[in-house]
Design a protein around this motif. Structure first.
Motif, PDB file in Angstrom:
ATOM      1  N   ASP A  53      -6.796  -3.769   1.093  1.00 25.18           N
ATOM      2  CA  ASP A  53      -6.055  -2.533   1.333  1.00 25.18           C
ATOM      3  C   ASP A  53      -5.920  -1.639   0.099  1.00 25.18           C
ATOM      4  O   ASP A  53      -6.032  -0.418   0.211  1.00 25.18           O
ATOM      5  N   ILE A  54      -5.672  -2.211  -1.069  1.00 26.06           N
ATOM      6  CA  ILE A  54      -5.485  -1.375  -2.252  1.00 26.06           C
ATOM      7  C   ILE A  54      -6.800  -0.736  -2.703  1.00 26.06           C
ATOM      8  O   ILE A  54      -6.821   0.461  -2.998  1.00 26.06           O
ATOM      9  N   PRO A  55      -7.927  -1.463  -2.726  1.00 26.99           N
ATOM     10  CA  PRO A  55      -9.187  -0.764  -3.030  1.00 26.99           C
ATOM     11  C   PRO A  55      -9.491   0.349  -2.016  1.00 26.99           C
ATOM     12  O   PRO A  55      -9.977   1.417  -2.390  1.00 26.99           O
ATOM     13  N   ALA A  56      -9.182   0.111  -0.747  1.00 24.92           N
ATOM     14  CA  ALA A  56      -9.409   1.145   0.272  1.00 24.92           C
ATOM     15  C   ALA A  56      -8.524   2.360   0.011  1.00 24.92           C
ATOM     16  O   ALA A  56      -8.968   3.505   0.151  1.00 24.92           O
ATOM     17  N   LEU A  57      -7.283   2.123  -0.384  1.00 27.02           N
ATOM     18  CA  LEU A  57      -6.382   3.220  -0.734  1.00 27.02           C
ATOM     19  C   LEU A  57      -6.952   4.024  -1.897  1.00 27.02           C
ATOM     20  O   LEU A  57      -6.978   5.261  -1.854  1.00 27.02           O
ATOM     21  N   CYS A  58      -7.413   3.341  -2.921  1.00 27.45           N
ATOM     22  CA  CYS A  58      -7.980   4.031  -4.085  1.00 27.45           C
ATOM     23  C   CYS A  58      -9.155   4.908  -3.680  1.00 27.45           C
ATOM     24  O   CYS A  58      -9.273   6.046  -4.151  1.00 27.45           O
ATOM     25  N   ASP A  59     -10.010   4.402  -2.799  1.00 33.49           N
ATOM     26  CA  ASP A  59     -11.139   5.199  -2.320  1.00 33.49           C
ATOM     27  C   ASP A  59     -10.658   6.443  -1.586  1.00 33.49           C
ATOM     28  O   ASP A  59     -11.205   7.532  -1.774  1.00 33.49           O
ATOM     29  N   ARG A  60      -9.633   6.296  -0.756  1.00 34.43           N
ATOM     30  CA  ARG A  60      -9.135   7.425   0.044  1.00 34.43           C
ATOM     31  C   ARG A  60      -8.501   8.514  -0.806  1.00 34.43           C
ATOM     32  O   ARG A  60      -8.572   9.690  -0.457  1.00 34.43           O
ATOM     33  N   ILE A  61      -7.843   8.130  -1.901  1.00 29.20           N
ATOM     34  CA  ILE A  61      -7.100   9.141  -2.672  1.00 29.20           C
ATOM     35  C   ILE A  61      -7.758   9.461  -4.015  1.00 29.20           C
ATOM     36  O   ILE A  61      -7.156  10.109  -4.858  1.00 29.20           O
ATOM     37  N   ASP A  62      -8.983   9.000  -4.209  1.00 29.35           N
ATOM     38  CA  ASP A  62      -9.751   9.276  -5.437  1.00 29.35           C
ATOM     39  C   ASP A  62      -9.078   8.753  -6.702  1.00 29.35           C
ATOM     40  O   ASP A  62      -9.164   9.381  -7.757  1.00 29.35           O
ATOM     41  N   ALA A  63      -8.411   7.619  -6.586  1.00 29.92           N
ATOM     42  CA  ALA A  63      -7.901   6.920  -7.768  1.00 29.92           C
ATOM     43  C   ALA A  63      -8.958   5.902  -8.176  1.00 29.92           C
ATOM     44  O   ALA A  63      -9.772   5.468  -7.351  1.00 29.92           O
ATOM     45  N   VAL A  82       0.835  -1.204   0.000  1.00 24.54           N
ATOM     46  CA  VAL A  82       0.000   0.000   0.000  1.00 24.54           C
ATOM     47  C   VAL A  82       0.865   1.247   0.000  1.00 24.54           C
ATOM     48  O   VAL A  82       0.609   2.199  -0.744  1.00 24.54           O
ATOM     49  N   HIS A  83       1.914   1.246   0.806  1.00 22.95           N
ATOM     50  CA  HIS A  83       2.810   2.406   0.877  1.00 22.95           C
ATOM     51  C   HIS A  83       3.447   2.684  -0.488  1.00 22.95           C
ATOM     52  O   HIS A  83       3.472   3.827  -0.949  1.00 22.95           O
ATOM     53  N   GLU A  84       3.952   1.653  -1.132  1.00 25.16           N
ATOM     54  CA  GLU A  84       4.610   1.829  -2.433  1.00 25.16           C
ATOM     55  C   GLU A  84       3.609   2.217  -3.518  1.00 25.16           C
ATOM     56  O   GLU A  84       3.911   3.035  -4.384  1.00 25.16           O
ATOM     57  N   THR A  85       2.407   1.636  -3.476  1.00 21.59           N
ATOM     58  CA  THR A  85       1.374   1.991  -4.451  1.00 21.59           C
ATOM     59  C   THR A  85       1.020   3.467  -4.313  1.00 21.59           C
ATOM     60  O   THR A  85       0.948   4.194  -5.302  1.00 21.59           O
ATOM     61  N   ARG A  86       0.831   3.922  -3.095  1.00 21.70           N
ATOM     62  CA  ARG A  86       0.517   5.333  -2.849  1.00 21.70           C
ATOM     63  C   ARG A  86       1.657   6.228  -3.339  1.00 21.70           C
ATOM     64  O   ARG A  86       1.418   7.236  -4.000  1.00 21.70           O
ATOM     65  N   ARG A  87       2.884   5.848  -3.015  1.00 17.38           N
ATOM     66  CA  ARG A  87       4.052   6.645  -3.398  1.00 17.38           C
ATOM     67  C   ARG A  87       4.122   6.821  -4.915  1.00 17.38           C
ATOM     68  O   ARG A  87       4.327   7.921  -5.421  1.00 17.38           O
ATOM     69  N   VAL A  88       3.898   5.752  -5.661  1.00 16.18           N
ATOM     70  CA  VAL A  88       3.953   5.823  -7.122  1.00 16.18           C
ATOM     71  C   VAL A  88       2.756   6.599  -7.671  1.00 16.18           C
ATOM     72  O   VAL A  88       2.909   7.417  -8.585  1.00 16.18           O
ATOM     73  N   LEU A  89       1.569   6.366  -7.121  1.00 14.02           N
ATOM     74  CA  LEU A  89       0.388   7.090  -7.601  1.00 14.02           C
ATOM     75  C   LEU A  89       0.537   8.601  -7.432  1.00 14.02           C
ATOM     76  O   LEU A  89       0.034   9.372  -8.244  1.00 14.02           O
ATOM     77  N   GLU A  90       1.252   9.021  -6.411  1.00 14.44           N
ATOM     78  CA  GLU A  90       1.469  10.452  -6.189  1.00 14.44           C
ATOM     79  C   GLU A  90       2.304  11.089  -7.298  1.00 14.44           C
ATOM     80  O   GLU A  90       2.263  12.295  -7.486  1.00 14.44           O
ATOM     81  N   THR A  91       3.048  10.269  -8.051  1.00 14.20           N
ATOM     82  CA  THR A  91       3.880  10.794  -9.138  1.00 14.20           C
ATOM     83  C   THR A  91       3.212  10.660 -10.502  1.00 14.20           C
ATOM     84  O   THR A  91       3.743  11.159 -11.489  1.00 14.20           O
ATOM     85  N   CYS A  92       2.075   9.974 -10.554  1.00 11.29           N
ATOM     86  CA  CYS A  92       1.378   9.732 -11.822  1.00 11.29           C
ATOM     87  C   CYS A  92       0.636  10.975 -12.297  1.00 11.29           C
ATOM     88  O   CYS A  92       0.134  11.761 -11.490  1.00 11.29           O
ATOM     89  N   GLU A  93       0.540  11.102 -13.613  1.00  5.78           N
ATOM     90  CA  GLU A  93      -0.295  12.134 -14.220  1.00  5.78           C
ATOM     91  C   GLU A  93      -1.755  11.674 -14.155  1.00  5.78           C
ATOM     92  O   GLU A  93      -2.019  10.468 -14.185  1.00  5.78           O
ATOM     93  N   PRO A  94      -2.703  12.598 -14.068  1.00  2.98           N
ATOM     94  CA  PRO A  94      -4.111  12.189 -14.073  1.00  2.98           C
ATOM     95  C   PRO A  94      -4.431  11.335 -15.306  1.00  2.98           C
ATOM     96  O   PRO A  94      -4.033  11.660 -16.419  1.00  2.98           O
ATOM     97  N   GLY A  95      -5.106  10.227 -15.075  1.00  2.00           N
ATOM     98  CA  GLY A  95      -5.474   9.324 -16.156  1.00  2.00           C
ATOM     99  C   GLY A  95      -4.416   8.291 -16.507  1.00  2.00           C
ATOM    100  O   GLY A  95      -4.683   7.368 -17.266  1.00  2.00           O
ATOM    101  N   GLN A  96      -3.229   8.438 -15.954  1.00  2.00           N
ATOM    102  CA  GLN A  96      -2.169   7.452 -16.213  1.00  2.00           C
ATOM    103  C   GLN A  96      -2.498   6.167 -15.458  1.00  2.00           C
ATOM    104  O   GLN A  96      -3.110   6.193 -14.392  1.00  2.00           O
ATOM    105  N   PHE A  97      -2.102   5.039 -16.032  1.00  2.32           N
ATOM    106  CA  PHE A  97      -2.377   3.745 -15.415  1.00  2.32           C
ATOM    107  C   PHE A  97      -1.181   3.232 -14.631  1.00  2.32           C
ATOM    108  O   PHE A  97      -0.028   3.421 -15.030  1.00  2.32           O
ATOM    109  N   LEU A  98      -1.498   2.559 -13.535  1.00  6.15           N
ATOM    110  CA  LEU A  98      -0.510   1.868 -12.713  1.00  6.15           C
ATOM    111  C   LEU A  98      -0.967   0.425 -12.592  1.00  6.15           C
ATOM    112  O   LEU A  98      -2.124   0.163 -12.238  1.00  6.15           O
TER     113      LEU A  98
END
Length: 80
Positions: free
Chosen positions: A52-62, A24-40
């Motif tokens: 945990d990852i679906p919950a992270l997506c909900d929290r950060i609007d990914a 979750v920590h690494e997924t969040r870290r990488v998503l913070e560097t992504c451009e809007p609409g970019q895929f991870l």
């Protein structure tokens, strides 16, 4: 096999062998560097990531595009 449309430039994150909270920590870290609409694409083998990852997506609007399981490995496709 060709990647889905828009996935050609996806960032791929291999987190096989890492347990919570690292995926979750690494997924969040990488998503913070992504451009809007970019895929991870995140590949994990920790079953906790299924929650945990679906919950992270909900929290950060990914957008969680898909989750697939194959032989104990989970592949998440997320749109930033």
């Amino acid at each position: 096999m060709h990647p889905p449309e828009g996935m050609e430039d996806a960032i791929r994150l291999n987190l096989i062998g890492f347990l919570c909270p690292i995926p979750v920590h690494e997924t969040r870290r990488v998503l913070e560097t992504c451009e809007p609409g970019q895929f991870l694409e995140v590949i994990c083998d920790d079953p906790e990531t299924l929650h945990d990852i679906p919950a992270l997506c909900d929290r950060i609007d990914a957008k969680l595009v898909s989750v697939k399981e194959n032989s104990g490995e989970f592949t998440f496709v997320i749109s930033a």
